[in-house]
Design an enzyme around this catalytic site. Structure first.
Site, PDB file in Angstrom:
ATOM      1  CG  HIS A 320      -2.049  -1.030   1.054  1.00  0.00           C
ATOM      2  ND1 HIS A 320      -3.161  -0.832   0.424  1.00  0.00           N
ATOM      3  CD2 HIS A 320      -2.144  -2.241   1.526  1.00  0.00           C
ATOM      4  CE1 HIS A 320      -3.933  -1.860   0.547  1.00  0.00           C
ATOM      5  NE2 HIS A 320      -3.381  -2.734   1.376  1.00  0.00           N
ATOM      6  CG  ASP A 387      -3.467  -4.081   4.784  1.00  0.00           C
ATOM      7  OD1 ASP A 387      -2.384  -3.138   5.236  1.00  0.00           O
ATOM      8  OD2 ASP A 387      -4.415  -3.589   4.273  1.00  0.00           O
ATOM      9  CD  GLU A 388      -5.624  -5.891   1.428  1.00  0.00           C
ATOM     10  OE1 GLU A 388      -6.848  -6.517   1.122  1.00  0.00           O
ATOM     11  OE2 GLU A 388      -5.487  -4.602   1.062  1.00  0.00           O
ATOM     12  CB  VAL A 389       2.586  -7.749   2.248  1.00  0.00           C
ATOM     13  CG1 VAL A 389       3.972  -7.611   1.324  1.00  0.00           C
ATOM     14  CG2 VAL A 389       2.552  -6.470   3.164  1.00  0.00           C
ATOM     15  CD  GLU A 435      -3.501  -9.026   6.534  1.00  0.00           C
ATOM     16  OE1 GLU A 435      -4.018  -8.637   5.531  1.00  0.00           O
ATOM     17  OE2 GLU A 435      -3.271  -8.295   7.732  1.00  0.00           O
TER      18      GLU A 435
END
Length: 618
Positions: A320, A387-389, A435
């Site tokens: 992000h 998050d969301e790597v 995460e």
């Protein structure tokens, strides 16, 4: 003889406190209040103002370890008297020195006066047609003679920026039939909560000149169940002015939320000015003028703190972060890969900070050295994201060139350790998304707060590892869900995507939100590690036009769950029959404060009592 109750015994706007207090007793005497009613603020120091234990024997008999401490109550002195209180123009701005308990009380008294006399509710929607409105001309009229504010203990030094659980937020409130109001608490934050509740006892007369409560006498004792109660607002995917943000802080405070999480940067834009690196926002914001200056940032933090709301700033990383590319292209891997961006990121544009880069580490060192000292006066936390790597992005990282977990995990461990060491060195406690702990198996320091968003099972895993957890399950507390896809689909894939639901549909209505238990699935022995939670307002399809109605009053449902608990005194889910009229009234009060909150029911339902319920048996 009146009895003290844990729950409201009937659904009536005449008892519509939100969130629901621990104990609340009232009767039906009408008292009026005038604009020149004096507020007397007492603090520890003198003698002979009465005993808290005498005023609230039920509190100290059954809650011996909670509630305002009676020990020093005989040493109170008058600190200040207010009549038609007002703040100086500089009260909201202040300095970089943080916020004191005195400033919190000052602000709370002024806000309470304004709420009662300038932003109050004419309650026609909560009475039958042709109801008999109280009037100061009907018989003998009793007016509230004074409002006593009693700060029983000395505030802790970190009262405006505590770690979870470090500040006592409890308060007691009494209003006698003769017109004496008293709000007592151990801390200035407790006083602020008590004054908020006090405003909810009052209504505006239809003549616009008189204000009254139909509830006297009143006795309330209250304290929150969870230590962390907040809203997470994304201001990177869409631009929001400082006034838009402050309005959400106002609503948080009025709902007795004590945290405001500002998700301030993301892949799409970097609107936060970093004075040592001005090019970050100058190039990374949507427009050079859509930037939160250092002065704006300081002002927003202070505005939250002075209301007892601690702002937690998040710089999400290493994912992000593709907006950094516009100023520092060499720091970002896999930037804006098209057309298959979804192989490398959760949203376009793809891009992540390189994971084994000395230049990235130098950048982060400079970034946090600039930013964190400006966070420290107003918060004890800093959120480093995580998050969301997407591992595939590191195939394009010239310092790694791999998507293998075996190669990436030690580098992620080093990345997180470096960031958290710097956060701690500057006096703050790190917060991460789940995460990092559960997917990347990063070993986190015992102080790190882990924020969960994916499942109740994840919360149970977090606390089983010994970490404090924040809940916010996307199936319940994501406020952006149910609006449909914001992506466009090529004709080749359009049929497969039809009817274009988003991943977290349907829309999460207030009843679903209200029914969610933050402790669901967490073994009793670990429930103390669930310190609270947040509702999340992501901004892919939200901007200043609809932000208020997207958060409120659904955010109020979250607020009551976190303040009062998801269960009633008998262990059942809290009653919608009780909550609905109270939430409708809270919505009206928010509207009066300038918040564009959505309605809960049509007036017919609130005017006619239980006629809009199914299966109601009384």
């Amino acid at each position: 003889m009146r009895s003290f109750t844990y729950i409201l015994l009937f659904a009536s706007s005449a008892a519509a406190i939100w969130p629901q207090p621990v104990r609340y007793d009232h009767s039906d005497t009408v008292l009026f209040v005038k604009k020149d009613v004096p507020f007397y603020w007492y603090e520890a120091g003198a003698r002979n103002v009465g005993s808290m234990a005498d005023q609230f024997p039920f509190v100290f008999a059954s809650n011996s370890n909670t509630g305002p401490n009676p020990q020093d109550n005989n040493r109170l002195k008058i600190r200040k008297q207010y009549t038609e209180p007002s703040l100086s123009e500089n009260a909201e701005n202040g300095t970089q020195g943080g916020v004191s308990g005195d400033e919190i009380i000052d602000f709370a008294i002024v806000s309470a006066w304004k709420t009662i006399f300038k932003h109050n509710l004419y309650p026609w929607k909560f009475h039958p047609r042709n109801w008999d409105e109280p009037s100061p001309n009907q018989g003998e009229t009793t007016y509230i003679s004074r409002i006593d504010i009693k700060l029983i203990s000395t505030d802790p030094s970190n009262v405006a920026k505590p770690l979870a659980g470090e500040v006592d937020e409890s308060y007691s409130l009494t209003l006698t039939q003769e017109g004496l109001a008293t709000i007592s608490a151990n801390t200035s934050v407790g006083i602020a909560h008590g004054l908020t509740t006090f405003t909810q006892l009052f209504y505006a007369h239809s003549d616009g000149k008189n204000f009254y409560t139909p509830l006297a006498p009143v006795t309330i004792y209250d304290a929150p169940k969870f230590q962390h109660r907040g809203i997470n607002m994304d201001v990177a995917r869409a631009w929001f002015s400082t006034s838009d943000i402050k309005r959400q802080i106002d609503a948080c405070a009025y709902n007795k939320m004590n945290r405001f999480h500002l998700h301030v940067t993301d892949s799409q834009s970097w609107p936060l000015e970093i004075p040592s690196m001005p090019e970050l926002s100058a190039k990374g914001a949507y427009r050079p003028d859509l930037v939160y200056t250092a002065e704006d940032f300081q002002h927003i933090q202070r505005y939250a703190a002075i209301q007892g709301v601690e702002m937690i700033t998040e710089i999400d990383m290493p994912g992000h972060t593709s907006s950094i590319h516009y100023a520092f292209p060499d720091l970002i891997a896999a930037f804006n890969i098209q057309p298959h961006w979804d192989t490398y990121a959760a949203e376009p544009p793809s891009g992540t900070l390189k994971l084994n880069s000395t230049a990235v580490y130098d950048f982060l060192d400079k970034l946090l050295d600039d930013l964190l000292p400006r966070v420290y006066p107003y918060s004890s936390y800093f959120h480093t994201g995580g998050d969301e790597v997407n591992k595939n992005a590191y195939m394009f990282d010239d310092t790694v060139k791999s998507n293998s977990s075996a190669i990436l995990q030690p580098l992620m461990q080093k990345f997180v350790d470096r960031n958290h060491d710097q956060v701690r060195a500057l006096g703050l406690t790190p917060v991460v998304w789940e995460e990092m702990l559960l997917d990347w198996n990063v070993t986190l320091g015992p102080d790190v707060i882990v924020q969960s968003w994916q499942s109740d099972e994840a919360v149970a895993q977090i606390v089983a590892k010994g970490h404090k957890a924040l809940v916010g399950n996307y199936n319940y507390w994501y406020l952006d869900c149910g609006k449909g896809q914001w992506l466009d689909f090529d004709p080749s894939s359009s049929a497969d995507a039809w009817p274009y639901y988003d991943y977290c549909a349907p829309f999460h209505n207030w009843r679903l939100i209200y029914a969610y238990d933050p402790l669901s699935g967490v073994p009793e022995e670990n429930q103390h590690l669930v310190i609270g939670g947040e509702a999340h307002m992501w901004a892919e399809q939200t901007d200043p036009i609809n932000i208020d109605r997207m958060i409120w009053p659904r955010g109020s449902a979250v607020a009551e769950v976190l303040w009062s608990g998801a269960k009633d005194s008998e262990g059942r889910n809290r009653s919608q029959i009780d909550a609905s009229p109270r939430l409708s009234e809270m919505r009206e009060r928010l509207v009066g404060l300038g918040v564009g909150a959505e309605p809960i029911q049509m007036p017919y339902c609130t005017m006619e009592g239980t006629v809009c319920q199914l299966g109601y048996t009384g």
